[in-house]
Design a protein around this motif. Structure first.
Motif, PDB file in Angstrom:
ATOM      1  N   GLY A   1       0.792  -1.229   0.000  1.00  0.00           N
ATOM      2  CA  GLY A   1       0.000   0.000   0.000  1.00  0.00           C
ATOM      3  C   GLY A   1       0.822   1.276   0.000  1.00  0.00           C
ATOM      4  N   GLU A   2       2.065   1.200  -0.444  1.00  0.00           N
ATOM      5  CA  GLU A   2       2.908   2.402  -0.471  1.00  0.00           C
ATOM      6  C   GLU A   2       2.442   3.348  -1.572  1.00  0.00           C
ATOM      7  OE1 GLU A   2       7.034   0.346   1.090  1.00  0.00           O
ATOM      8  OE2 GLU A   2       6.897   0.967  -0.991  1.00  0.00           O
ATOM      9  N   ARG A   3       2.592   4.623  -1.299  1.00  0.00           N
ATOM     10  CA  ARG A   3       2.192   5.642  -2.258  1.00  0.00           C
ATOM     11  C   ARG A   3       3.300   6.686  -2.380  1.00  0.00           C
ATOM     12  NH1 ARG A   3      -0.520   2.078  -3.457  1.00  0.00           N
ATOM     13  NH2 ARG A   3      -2.716   1.813  -3.121  1.00  0.00           N
ATOM     14  N   PRO A   4       4.257   6.465  -3.301  1.00  0.00           N
ATOM     15  CA  PRO A   4       5.291   7.483  -3.502  1.00  0.00           C
ATOM     16  C   PRO A   4       4.667   8.793  -3.988  1.00  0.00           C
ATOM     17  CG  PRO A   4       5.904   5.415  -4.560  1.00  0.00           C
ATOM     18  CD  PRO A   4       4.469   5.292  -4.125  1.00  0.00           C
ATOM     19  N   SER A   5       5.338   9.899  -3.706  1.00  0.00           N
ATOM     20  CA  SER A   5       4.858  11.203  -4.173  1.00  0.00           C
ATOM     21  C   SER A   5       5.064  11.308  -5.681  1.00  0.00           C
ATOM     22  CB  SER A   5       5.634  12.320  -3.471  1.00  0.00           C
ATOM     23  OG  SER A   5       6.978  12.320  -3.921  1.00  0.00           O
ATOM     24  N   ALA A   6       4.558  12.381  -6.273  1.00  0.00           N
ATOM     25  CA  ALA A   6       4.713  12.584  -7.722  1.00  0.00           C
ATOM     26  C   ALA A   6       6.188  12.657  -8.105  1.00  0.00           C
ATOM     27  CB  ALA A   6       3.976  13.852  -8.149  1.00  0.00           C
ATOM     28  N   LEU A   7       6.993  13.358  -7.315  1.00  0.00           N
ATOM     29  CA  LEU A   7       8.434  13.426  -7.597  1.00  0.00           C
ATOM     30  C   LEU A   7       9.078  12.048  -7.452  1.00  0.00           C
ATOM     31  CD1 LEU A   7       9.644  16.756  -5.938  1.00  0.00           C
ATOM     32  CD2 LEU A   7       9.503  16.219  -8.368  1.00  0.00           C
ATOM     33  N   GLY A   8       8.629  11.286  -6.462  1.00  0.00           N
ATOM     34  CA  GLY A   8       9.124   9.931  -6.289  1.00  0.00           C
ATOM     35  C   GLY A   8       8.829   9.070  -7.502  1.00  0.00           C
ATOM     36  N   TRP A   9       7.606   9.187  -8.022  1.00  0.00           N
ATOM     37  CA  TRP A   9       7.234   8.424  -9.214  1.00  0.00           C
ATOM     38  C   TRP A   9       8.076   8.831 -10.418  1.00  0.00           C
ATOM     39  CZ3 TRP A   9       5.307   3.939  -9.460  1.00  0.00           C
ATOM     40  CH2 TRP A   9       4.342   3.508  -8.561  1.00  0.00           C
ATOM     41  N   LEU A  10       8.353  10.123 -10.546  1.00  0.00           N
ATOM     42  CA  LEU A  10       9.209  10.576 -11.654  1.00  0.00           C
ATOM     43  C   LEU A  10      10.608   9.966 -11.539  1.00  0.00           C
ATOM     44  CD1 LEU A  10       8.240  14.340 -12.066  1.00  0.00           C
ATOM     45  CD2 LEU A  10       7.923  12.495 -13.735  1.00  0.00           C
ATOM     46  N   GLY A  11      11.134   9.948 -10.319  1.00  0.00           N
ATOM     47  CA  GLY A  11      12.447   9.347 -10.095  1.00  0.00           C
ATOM     48  C   GLY A  11      12.444   7.858 -10.394  1.00  0.00           C
ATOM     49  N   ILE A  12      11.397   7.174  -9.962  1.00  0.00           N
ATOM     50  CA  ILE A  12      11.265   5.739 -10.236  1.00  0.00           C
ATOM     51  C   ILE A  12      11.188   5.504 -11.742  1.00  0.00           C
ATOM     52  CG2 ILE A  12       9.675   3.784 -10.027  1.00  0.00           C
ATOM     53  CD1 ILE A  12       9.015   4.901  -7.162  1.00  0.00           C
ATOM     54  N   ALA A  13      10.405   6.331 -12.433  1.00  0.00           N
ATOM     55  CA  ALA A  13      10.255   6.183 -13.885  1.00  0.00           C
ATOM     56  C   ALA A  13      11.566   6.457 -14.615  1.00  0.00           C
ATOM     57  CB  ALA A  13       9.160   7.121 -14.392  1.00  0.00           C
ATOM     58  N   ALA A  14      12.382   7.354 -14.104  1.00  0.00           N
ATOM     59  CA  ALA A  14      13.663   7.686 -14.752  1.00  0.00           C
ATOM     60  C   ALA A  14      14.707   6.599 -14.537  1.00  0.00           C
ATOM     61  CB  ALA A  14      14.178   9.027 -14.224  1.00  0.00           C
ATOM     62  N   ALA A  15      14.574   5.813 -13.485  1.00  0.00           N
ATOM     63  CA  ALA A  15      15.601   4.815 -13.147  1.00  0.00           C
ATOM     64  C   ALA A  15      15.691   3.683 -14.167  1.00  0.00           C
ATOM     65  CB  ALA A  15      15.335   4.251 -11.752  1.00  0.00           C
ATOM     66  N   ALA A  16      14.574   3.197 -14.672  1.00  0.00           N
ATOM     67  CA  ALA A  16      14.607   2.057 -15.599  1.00  0.00           C
ATOM     68  C   ALA A  16      15.349   2.384 -16.889  1.00  0.00           C
ATOM     69  CB  ALA A  16      13.195   1.554 -15.886  1.00  0.00           C
ATOM     70  N   PRO A  17      15.023   3.476 -17.583  1.00  0.00           N
ATOM     71  CA  PRO A  17      15.805   3.776 -18.786  1.00  0.00           C
ATOM     72  C   PRO A  17      17.253   4.146 -18.462  1.00  0.00           C
ATOM     73  CG  PRO A  17      14.140   5.472 -18.419  1.00  0.00           C
ATOM     74  CD  PRO A  17      13.886   4.370 -17.434  1.00  0.00           C
ATOM     75  N   ALA A  18      17.495   4.707 -17.289  1.00  0.00           N
ATOM     76  CA  ALA A  18      18.868   5.013 -16.888  1.00  0.00           C
ATOM     77  C   ALA A  18      19.688   3.733 -16.818  1.00  0.00           C
ATOM     78  CB  ALA A  18      18.886   5.737 -15.540  1.00  0.00           C
ATOM     79  N   LEU A  19      19.138   2.709 -16.204  1.00  0.00           N
ATOM     80  CA  LEU A  19      19.836   1.421 -16.117  1.00  0.00           C
ATOM     81  C   LEU A  19      20.045   0.823 -17.499  1.00  0.00           C
ATOM     82  CD1 LEU A  19      18.128  -0.102 -12.980  1.00  0.00           C
ATOM     83  CD2 LEU A  19      20.527   0.537 -13.223  1.00  0.00           C
ATOM     84  N   TRP A  20      19.055   0.915 -18.335  1.00  0.00           N
ATOM     85  CA  TRP A  20      19.154   0.383 -19.699  1.00  0.00           C
ATOM     86  C   TRP A  20      20.315   1.057 -20.438  1.00  0.00           C
ATOM     87  CZ3 TRP A  20      16.870  -3.559 -22.202  1.00  0.00           C
ATOM     88  CH2 TRP A  20      16.954  -3.598 -23.587  1.00  0.00           C
ATOM     89  N   LEU A  21      20.404   2.372 -20.299  1.00  0.00           N
ATOM     90  CA  LEU A  21      21.451   3.120 -20.998  1.00  0.00           C
ATOM     91  C   LEU A  21      22.831   2.874 -20.400  1.00  0.00           C
ATOM     92  CD1 LEU A  21      19.494   6.479 -21.403  1.00  0.00           C
ATOM     93  CD2 LEU A  21      20.060   4.851 -23.223  1.00  0.00           C
ATOM     94  N   ILE A  22      22.920   2.834 -19.083  1.00  0.00           N
ATOM     95  CA  ILE A  22      24.210   2.648 -18.412  1.00  0.00           C
ATOM     96  C   ILE A  22      24.819   1.294 -18.743  1.00  0.00           C
ATOM     97  CG2 ILE A  22      25.305   2.311 -16.152  1.00  0.00           C
ATOM     98  CD1 ILE A  22      23.313   4.449 -15.107  1.00  0.00           C
ATOM     99  N   THR A  23      24.000   0.257 -18.728  1.00  0.00           N
ATOM    100  CA  THR A  23      24.513  -1.091 -18.950  1.00  0.00           C
ATOM    101  C   THR A  23      24.709  -1.399 -20.427  1.00  0.00           C
ATOM    102  OG1 THR A  23      22.279  -2.032 -18.956  1.00  0.00           O
ATOM    103  CG2 THR A  23      23.468  -1.990 -16.842  1.00  0.00           C
ATOM    104  N   GLY A  24      24.252  -0.530 -21.293  1.00  0.00           N
ATOM    105  CA  GLY A  24      24.418  -0.774 -22.721  1.00  0.00           C
ATOM    106  C   GLY A  24      23.539  -1.886 -23.235  1.00  0.00           C
ATOM    107  N   ALA A  25      22.444  -2.140 -22.567  1.00  0.00           N
ATOM    108  CA  ALA A  25      21.566  -3.247 -22.942  1.00  0.00           C
ATOM    109  C   ALA A  25      20.986  -3.076 -24.339  1.00  0.00           C
ATOM    110  CB  ALA A  25      20.440  -3.389 -21.923  1.00  0.00           C
TER     111      ALA A  25
END
Length: 175
Positions: A9-33
């Protein structure tokens, strides 16, 4: 993240959600996947190892803080209990120079310290936030390669590092 949101039942804030959303493509780009030089087997292995990390991250959440760090001890014992039979079945030689053995012990110690920090973070922060920050660990070897080994990183990795920085910043601001 889904476990934290859907089951806890966790509810991250809007900024938290933006950060979470930015992390996945960041990992994709960093690892060269996305470079296309990996194999299907490598992708499958990566998926299964990621699921293993996720399982461990989720398993450490419901632990009562009164348990201290004993769950980490149990985790390390379980990892040895799983690894030893595989090594024995493969009839692999386990001899190695002392220098490499000390490196293995050091690496395991740092990994255990990282899990302890993660455990403490989940006690102070939402799981959905702590797990995203922990998942950004590929930033560390890329930064070490850049600074210590003077490796060149690609434009894609540079973009991923910038996006990872933005993800961390947004999550910190949401905190």
């Amino acid at each position: 993240v889904l476990f934290g949101v859907l089951l806890l039942g966790e509810r991250p804030s809007a900024l938290g959600w933006l950060g979470i959303a930015a992390a996945a493509p960041a990992l994709w780009l960093i690892t060269g996947a996305g470079r296309g030089n990996g194999s299907a087997a490598g992708s499958t292995d990566g998926l299964f190892s990621g699921l293993g990390f996720a399982l461990q991250f989720v398993a450490l959440v419901p632990v009562d803080p009164a348990a201290g760090l004993w769950p980490l001890v149990a985790s390390r014992i379980a990892s040895v209990a799983v690894t030893v039979p595989v090594v024995l079945a493969a009839r692999a030689k386990v001899r190695m120079p002392l220098r490499l053995a000390l490196g293995c012990v050091g690496s395991g110690s740092v990994g255990t310290l990282a899990l302890a920090c993660y455990t403490f973070a989940t006690r102070e922060q939402l799981l959905s936030v702590a797990v995203v920050l922990a998942a950004l660990y590929p930033v560390v070897p890329v930064m070490l390669g850049l600074t210590v080994l003077r490796e060149r990183i690609t434009r894609t990795q540079t973009a991923g590092l910038g996006l990872a920085g933005a993800a961390v910043g947004l999550i910190a601001l949401a905190g």
